[in-house]
Motif scaffolding. Sequence first.
Motif, PDB file in Angstrom:
ATOM      1  N   SER A  70      17.264  18.108 -37.267  1.00 15.59           N
ATOM      2  CA  SER A  70      17.266  19.339 -36.481  1.00 15.59           C
ATOM      3  C   SER A  70      18.559  19.464 -35.683  1.00 15.59           C
ATOM      4  N   GLU A  71      19.003  18.367 -35.094  1.00 17.19           N
ATOM      5  CA  GLU A  71      20.256  18.390 -34.333  1.00 17.19           C
ATOM      6  C   GLU A  71      21.450  18.661 -35.241  1.00 17.19           C
ATOM      7  N   ALA A  72      21.449  18.069 -36.425  1.00 18.75           N
ATOM      8  CA  ALA A  72      22.558  18.290 -37.356  1.00 18.75           C
ATOM      9  C   ALA A  72      22.620  19.754 -37.790  1.00 18.75           C
ATOM     10  N   LYS A  73      21.456  20.352 -38.081  1.00 15.60           N
ATOM     11  CA  LYS A  73      21.429  21.762 -38.478  1.00 15.60           C
ATOM     12  C   LYS A  73      21.862  22.666 -37.333  1.00 15.60           C
ATOM     13  N   ALA A  74      21.409  22.365 -36.125  1.00 15.06           N
ATOM     14  CA  ALA A  74      21.788  23.178 -34.968  1.00 15.06           C
ATOM     15  C   ALA A  74      23.287  23.067 -34.700  1.00 15.06           C
ATOM     16  N   GLN A  75      23.834  21.867 -34.824  1.00 13.86           N
ATOM     17  CA  GLN A  75      25.270  21.675 -34.602  1.00 13.86           C
ATOM     18  C   GLN A  75      26.074  22.431 -35.651  1.00 13.86           C
ATOM     19  N   LYS A  76      25.605  22.426 -36.894  1.00 13.58           N
ATOM     20  CA  LYS A  76      26.302  23.160 -37.956  1.00 13.58           C
ATOM     21  C   LYS A  76      26.287  24.658 -37.676  1.00 13.58           C
ATOM     22  N   LYS A  77      25.149  25.173 -37.195  1.00 20.35           N
ATOM     23  CA  LYS A  77      25.068  26.597 -36.854  1.00 20.35           C
ATOM     24  C   LYS A  77      26.066  26.949 -35.757  1.00 20.35           C
ATOM     25  N   VAL A  78      26.164  26.092 -34.756  1.00 19.04           N
ATOM     26  CA  VAL A  78      27.110  26.337 -33.662  1.00 19.04           C
ATOM     27  C   VAL A  78      28.538  26.291 -34.191  1.00 19.04           C
ATOM     28  N   ASP A  79      28.835  25.290 -35.003  1.00 17.55           N
ATOM     29  CA  ASP A  79      30.186  25.159 -35.549  1.00 17.55           C
ATOM     30  C   ASP A  79      30.557  26.349 -36.424  1.00 17.55           C
ATOM     31  N   ASP A  80      29.593  26.836 -37.217  1.00 17.84           N
ATOM     32  CA  ASP A  80      29.861  27.974 -38.093  1.00 17.84           C
ATOM     33  C   ASP A  80      30.004  29.281 -37.314  1.00 17.84           C
ATOM     34  N   ALA A  81      29.262  29.420 -36.229  1.00 17.59           N
ATOM     35  CA  ALA A  81      29.261  30.671 -35.470  1.00 17.59           C
ATOM     36  C   ALA A  81      30.426  30.776 -34.494  1.00 17.59           C
ATOM     37  N   PHE A  82      31.028  29.674 -34.149  1.00 21.23           N
ATOM     38  CA  PHE A  82      32.090  29.681 -33.148  1.00 21.23           C
ATOM     39  C   PHE A  82      33.414  29.332 -33.824  1.00 21.23           C
ATOM     40  N   PRO A  83      34.273  30.313 -34.059  1.00 18.77           N
ATOM     41  CA  PRO A  83      35.533  30.060 -34.765  1.00 18.77           C
ATOM     42  C   PRO A  83      36.434  29.066 -34.026  1.00 18.77           C
ATOM     43  N   ASP A  84      37.149  28.276 -34.797  1.00 11.08           N
ATOM     44  CA  ASP A  84      38.035  27.258 -34.234  1.00 11.08           C
ATOM     45  C   ASP A  84      39.142  27.848 -33.366  1.00 11.08           C
ATOM     46  N   VAL A  85      39.553  29.079 -33.657  1.00 12.83           N
ATOM     47  CA  VAL A  85      40.652  29.674 -32.886  1.00 12.83           C
ATOM     48  C   VAL A  85      40.256  29.919 -31.433  1.00 12.83           C
ATOM     49  N   PHE A  86      38.960  29.969 -31.141  1.00 13.97           N
ATOM     50  CA  PHE A  86      38.511  30.200 -29.770  1.00 13.97           C
ATOM     51  C   PHE A  86      38.390  28.916 -28.956  1.00 13.97           C
ATOM     52  N   VAL A  87      38.392  27.786 -29.613  1.00 15.55           N
ATOM     53  CA  VAL A  87      38.153  26.523 -28.912  1.00 15.55           C
ATOM     54  C   VAL A  87      39.240  26.256 -27.872  1.00 15.55           C
ATOM     55  N   GLU A  88      40.502  26.360 -28.264  1.00 16.68           N
ATOM     56  CA  GLU A  88      41.586  26.046 -27.332  1.00 16.68           C
ATOM     57  C   GLU A  88      41.611  26.983 -26.120  1.00 16.68           C
ATOM     58  N   PRO A  89      41.565  28.314 -26.309  1.00 14.56           N
ATOM     59  CA  PRO A  89      41.580  29.171 -25.124  1.00 14.56           C
ATOM     60  C   PRO A  89      40.364  28.962 -24.218  1.00 14.56           C
ATOM     61  N   LEU A  90      39.217  28.703 -24.825  1.00 13.50           N
ATOM     62  CA  LEU A  90      38.023  28.474 -24.021  1.00 13.50           C
ATOM     63  C   LEU A  90      38.136  27.168 -23.235  1.00 13.50           C
ATOM     64  N   CYS A  91      38.636  26.131 -23.881  1.00 14.09           N
ATOM     65  CA  CYS A  91      38.816  24.847 -23.186  1.00 14.09           C
ATOM     66  C   CYS A  91      39.809  24.976 -22.035  1.00 14.09           C
ATOM     67  N   PHE A 109      33.931  34.708 -21.033  1.00 11.41           N
ATOM     68  CA  PHE A 109      33.618  35.913 -21.807  1.00 11.41           C
ATOM     69  C   PHE A 109      34.801  36.875 -21.799  1.00 11.41           C
ATOM     70  N   GLN A 110      35.404  37.077 -20.634  1.00  8.57           N
ATOM     71  CA  GLN A 110      36.558  37.972 -20.533  1.00  8.57           C
ATOM     72  C   GLN A 110      37.723  37.454 -21.377  1.00  8.57           C
ATOM     73  N   ARG A 111      37.929  36.147 -21.344  1.00  6.53           N
ATOM     74  CA  ARG A 111      39.031  35.543 -22.099  1.00  6.53           C
ATOM     75  C   ARG A 111      38.827  35.746 -23.600  1.00  6.53           C
ATOM     76  N   LEU A 112      37.592  35.525 -24.064  1.00  7.16           N
ATOM     77  CA  LEU A 112      37.320  35.667 -25.492  1.00  7.16           C
ATOM     78  C   LEU A 112      37.231  37.129 -25.917  1.00  7.16           C
ATOM     79  N   SER A 113      36.889  38.018 -24.998  1.00  5.85           N
ATOM     80  CA  SER A 113      36.815  39.448 -25.318  1.00  5.85           C
ATOM     81  C   SER A 113      38.193  40.048 -25.532  1.00  5.85           C
ATOM     82  N   ALA A 114      39.222  39.365 -25.076  1.00  7.09           N
ATOM     83  CA  ALA A 114      40.582  39.873 -25.225  1.00  7.09           C
ATOM     84  C   ALA A 114      41.053  39.816 -26.674  1.00  7.09           C
TER      85      ALA A 114
END
Length: 121
Positions: A70-91, A109-114
């Motif tokens: 269940s954890e592996a499937k949930a982690q995959k869903k999160v990884d698939d839904a959240f593009p890698d290009v957003f990781v750095e600006p969000l961090c 939210f404001q940062r990613l909405s840009a």
Amino acid sequence: MPLDSKRKAHQLAPHSRIESDADCFRNRFTGELFADYDEYIDTLFSYQARQWTCAMTGKVQLTFEEAMNSEAKAQKKVDDAFPDVFVEPLCKTVHMSQIRMDELIEAAFQRLSAFIPGEVV
């Protein structure tokens, strides 16, 4: 790591050094090694009991294996839904931030909405 209903978090049981020529028992879920068969069986039964909770989804009354899957499937869903290009600006937005959580969520939210869909980043 799956949560045990009896403990706050699951930790692998420490095992003493097992001689290379000694018989041992290996748990296929965790890789734990046991020199004592009774200890192995007790641990195996605890992993097969429906006392585990998925740490990501909160699903309860799972076996250890079901909770891991269940954890592996949930982690995959999160990884698939959240593009890698957003990781750095969000961090960069979140790292070492000392503002309140609701303000931090709004700032993220404001940062990613840009970003504009299709924009080259």
